[in-house]
Design an enzyme around this catalytic site. Structure first.
Site, PDB file in Angstrom:
ATOM      1  N   ASP A 693      28.713 -14.261  -4.681  1.00  0.00           N
ATOM      2  CA  ASP A 693      28.733 -13.704  -3.330  1.00  0.00           C
ATOM      3  C   ASP A 693      28.024 -12.345  -3.412  1.00  0.00           C
ATOM      4  O   ASP A 693      27.794 -11.812  -4.501  1.00  0.00           O
ATOM      5  CB  ASP A 693      30.176 -13.573  -2.811  1.00  0.00           C
ATOM      6  CG  ASP A 693      30.205 -13.476  -1.289  1.00  0.00           C
ATOM      7  OD1 ASP A 693      29.159 -13.159  -0.680  1.00  0.00           O
ATOM      8  OD2 ASP A 693      31.274 -13.701  -0.687  1.00  0.00           O
TER       9      ASP A 693
HETATM   10  C1  BGC Z   1      29.996 -13.044   2.496  1.00  0.00           C
HETATM   11  C2  BGC Z   1      29.212 -14.328   2.304  1.00  0.00           C
HETATM   12  C3  BGC Z   1      27.868 -14.208   2.968  1.00  0.00           C
HETATM   13  C4  BGC Z   1      27.134 -13.042   2.348  1.00  0.00           C
HETATM   14  C5  BGC Z   1      25.761 -12.823   2.934  1.00  0.00           C
HETATM   15  C6  BGC Z   1      29.191 -11.831   2.040  1.00  0.00           C
HETATM   16  O1  BGC Z   1      29.790 -10.644   2.455  1.00  0.00           O
HETATM   17  O2  BGC Z   1      31.211 -13.106   1.809  1.00  0.00           O
HETATM   18  O3  BGC Z   1      29.934 -15.407   2.834  1.00  0.00           O
HETATM   19  O4  BGC Z   1      27.154 -15.390   2.845  1.00  0.00           O
HETATM   20  O5  BGC Z   1      27.880 -11.856   2.567  1.00  0.00           O
HETATM   21  O6  BGC Z   1      25.813 -12.340   4.215  1.00  0.00           O
END
Ligand code: BGC
Length: 767
Positions: A693
């Site tokens: 993530d």
């Molecule tokens: C989230 C993800 C997301 C990523 C990109 C993170 O903060 O947990 O689910 O895809 O950001 O925006």
């Protein structure tokens, strides 16, 4: 608006009707009659909550439908006095967008006071009151068990009471991201109550249509308990650095139906319709690997509608405590006219019956007699069949990603809960990163660049040969995604990956673009896309084909926008109703979660793009998520929290996984060797790309860092998301340092590179 956006919205509109769950409809209060006069209360009739907040809901849209103006266009007589009052008040009291870090809205909004005089006037003009209750929640923004969050505010309760007192008919619409406290139903006695969820751009129009004619056909994908305290995860949900999953596998209905059915207000799978159905099982065939059922569904009411046939299995007695029953399959009818019957042929594999014995490290299907209950919800027993399995079916597994220290887990009830110590990792070691692959020392010799990436696609050279010719520096770059808003790809996206360095570009490696998801395309440069209903609402349709269709349409938008990968769907389990990201996820049940996620993936893949299954695993709370150590038994991990992923792999071909921010039994998910390499790749057979993530912490929970990319690579992860500049290693990761010192093998680095390139061949250099 492009044709692709229009297509997504047309499919979303249907889902925003079919996902509405009607919990009450006394004396046929709904649908509203033509010409019925209705007074609409609650600011969310105008300031409709279309989606959750944070990455999963950040879609810029061309327009937004709302409930009030959609009703005004219908055959219902909307009370003009009240409509004018709300329009005026809302224009003077704009929606607060001060929701905190990642959130564009607080959990609830200020509502106007409706004085007695106004109430009297509008109730004299209209016979029906519709009250819309709005809530928000999202990434980094859990709800709270307090007024304005899970509970109604005093003002909301007062408004409902006043409306009940003044109007003949009271209809409550819940425009919410997740279930809320439903105590008001018993207390105030509304005639109709509907979860209209957050239905995306078309949600307002869809809600109005459902009130007037289109029968809601959504069913709950979560149990609604009498109160928050009744959810087994409520105790300790707000624990600081470490959260214990003491309820073990008894999440949602697995807990309530097994131990305390009396604590349920609305059971799993429940929902009403404007008509009624009769379900009967015509035939059942039990083959060695599959179970086949032939089920007739007849519309026995007076209105058209759709029904969902739900199949639950009751297992024989076993050594381990088992849930009383669990969902093994479901099917939804088409719209049936009154009197019409549809025959559904439903087939599912025996593996749906499996469970995990973490004392003996066995995946098991016990021999014995099973009862399959076929009905309209988990409690309905329209019909049932029995089947016998002559012997146990056992697969030996390793003890993996187990907790390091014993902690108590629920195994039964006898007056009060009974616990036992969950089995711990053997030798006290669990989830550690790496330590098992042979290390090859860094050679330091630059390799010749004689190949082009195209040669791999055309079959001229193997991927191995190609990767062998890439320098370690470029391989390290390849394992870093760039973002957010990288200039290497279309503006406003979440990440660019692949050809992120000059060296990689010279080799002909293109850049892939990934963006959020799951509810539509997120473009931070302001570009527009379609916003679909939230994941929970999609799951509540129980319409797998419709979910597939929506994501195939989103795939069409991706192609128009040069996006190769959607950062979604999300398939975390609804462990607790307060989790801020529940809206992105589907259910408390692993099967419907996995089936819905697989449908989304199939839809995307039908257009040649791909999705990402996220967040693996047990990302069930937003507060403190990046440092949180989640402590759970291996059984709960495998039977509940990883099961949606297993189902998604059974029902589709996932190409990418995003690991979660949280830790799992002492090790961060993104660097968890036993989780990624041993279970997901080894046992489940996942051969795609594993990404972290965004800016995730890696390493042991006690000493994690965003720079420990080597821990991710050793664990079987492939790409770190994200850094500002991959070539400059602006995130300061330790890939090359650890390679040089021999703590990371070149095999590990090349494995990651190959997984990334395999994906790029599939989704960027598509035919
Ligand atoms: C989230 C993800 C997301 C990523 C990109 C993170 O903060 O947990 O689910 O895809 O950001 O925006």
């Amino acid at each position: 608006m492009t044709e692709a956006v229009k297509k997504t919205l047309a499919a979303s509109h249907r889902a925003a009707i079919d996902g509405i769950v009607m919990l009450e409809n006394k004396n046929g209060a709904l649908p509203l009659r033509n010409g019925e006069s209705a007074a609409v209360f609650g600011r969310s009739q105008i300031d409709y909550n279309a989606g959750g907040t944070g990455s999963g809901g950040l879609v810029n849209t061309e327009y937004q439908t709302d409930i009030l103006s959609s009703l005004e266009k219908s055959d219902v007589e909307v009370n003009r006095t009240l409509a004018a009052f709300y329009r005026d008040w809302v224009s003077k009291n704009p929606v607060s967008t001060d929701g905190g870090t990642c959130s564009s809205r607080p959990l609830s909004q200020k509502e106007p006071q409706i004085d007695e005089e106004l109430m009297k006037k509008v109730s004299a003009e209209s016979e029906t009151a519709i009250v819309v209750i709005g809530r928000s929640a999202g990434e980094e923004h859990d709800s709270v068990n307090a007024p304005g969050g899970f509970l109604l505010t005093e003002d909301e309760t007062e408004l409902l009471k006043a409306a009940r007192g003044h109007f003949k008919k009271l209809i409550v619409l819940l425009n919410v991201p997740s279930v809320i406290d439903m105590g008001f139903v018993g207390e105030i006695g509304p005639d109709a109550v509907l979860y209209i969820w957050q239905g995306g751009q078309e949600g307002g129009a869809a809600a109005a249509e459902a009130l007037c004619r289109a029968s809601p056909s959504g069913r709950l994908t979560d149990t609604i308990a009498l109160s928050y305290a009744d959810y087994p995860s409520s105790e300790g949900f707000d624990a600081k650095d470490r959260i214990y999953y003491n309820e073990d596998i008894f999440v949602g209905y697995r807990y309530f139906e097994t131990f305390c059915p009396e604590k349920v207000l609305y059971p799993f799978g429940f929902g009403l319709s404007y008509t009624d159905f009769e379900i009967s099982c015509r035939a059942a065939v039990f083959a060695e690997q599959n179970i086949s059922l032939t089920v007739d569904v007849k519309n026995i009411g007076a209105a058209p509608g759709r029904e969902i046939v739900q199949i639950y299995a009751e297992p024989p007695k076993s050594k381990m405590p088992r849930p009383k029953r669990s969902l093994v399959e479901f099917a939804k009818t088409k719209t049936l006219a009154p009197g019409e019957t549809q025959t559904l042929r439903i087939k599912f594999p025996l593996s749906r019956l499996k469970y995990y014995d973490d004392k003996n490290s066995e995946q098991r299907i016990d021999g014995g007699e099973y009862k399959l209950i076929i009905g309209k919800n988990i409690r309905d027993k329209s019909c049932s069949v029995r089947m016998k399995l002559s012997k146990d079916i056992i697969k030996k597994r390793g003890r993996l990603a187990a907790p390091k220290e014993p902690f108590r887990r629920l195994i039964g009830f006898d007056g009060g809960p009974i616990y036992e110590d969950a089995p711990t990792a053997q030798g006290g070691k669990s989830g550690a990163a790496g330590g098992k692959t042979k290390r090859k020392a860094f050679s330091g010799i630059a390799r010749p660049r004689k190949y082009k990436f195209e040669d791999v696609k055309s079959g001229g050279i193997t991927l191995d040969e190609f990767v062998d010719a890439v320098s370690d520096k470029d391989l390290a770059c390849l394992c870093r995604g760039e973002g957010m808003g990288s200039k290497l790809v279309r503006p406003g996206t979440g990440a660019a990956f692949g050809g992120v360095s000059k060296g990689l570009q010279k080799l002909g490696i293109p850049c892939a673009a990934a963006t959020d998801g799951p509810s539509g395309l997120r473009f931070d440069n302001g570009d527009k896309a379609a916003l679909a209903p939230i994941g929970t609402m999609l799951a509540c349709t129980w319409d797998i084909e419709l979910i597939e269709e929506i994501y195939s349409c989103i795939g069409g938008e991706m192609i128009e926008n040069d996006i190769d990968m959607l950062l979604g769907p999300g398939l975390n389990i609804h462990r607790n109703p307060l989790c801020g990201r529940n809206f992105e996820y589907y259910s408390e049940d692993p099967y419907i979660s996995g089936a819905a996620a697989a449908a989304a993936l199939r839809g995307l893949e039908s257009r040649g793009v791909c999705g990402t299954l996220k967040h693996i695993a047990a990302n069930n709370r937003e507060e403190g998520r990046k440092g949180l150590d989640t402590v759970l038994s291996e059984r709960a991990l495998r039977e509940i929290y990883l099961r949606p992923l297993e189902y998604a792999m059974e029902l589709s071909e996932p190409k990418a996984i995003m690991t979660a921010y949280n830790g799992l039994n002492g090790e961060m998910c993104g660097s968890n060797y036993e989780l990624i390499t041993e279970i997901i790749r080894g046992e489940f057979g996942f051969s795609g790309m594993v990404m972290t993530d965004w800016w995730a912490f890696l390493g042991p929970c006690s000493a994690s860092s965003t720079k420990n990319s080597a821990a991710m690579l050793r664990a079987g992860g492939d790409i770190y998301m994200v850094t500002k500049n991959s070539e400059k290693n602006s995130g300061g990761d330790n890939t090359l340092k650890e390679l040089k010192s021999g703590n990371l093998s070149s095999d590990e680095l090349r494995r990651a590179a190959k997984n990334i390139l395999k994906l790029i061949i599939n989704i960027v250099i598509r035919d």
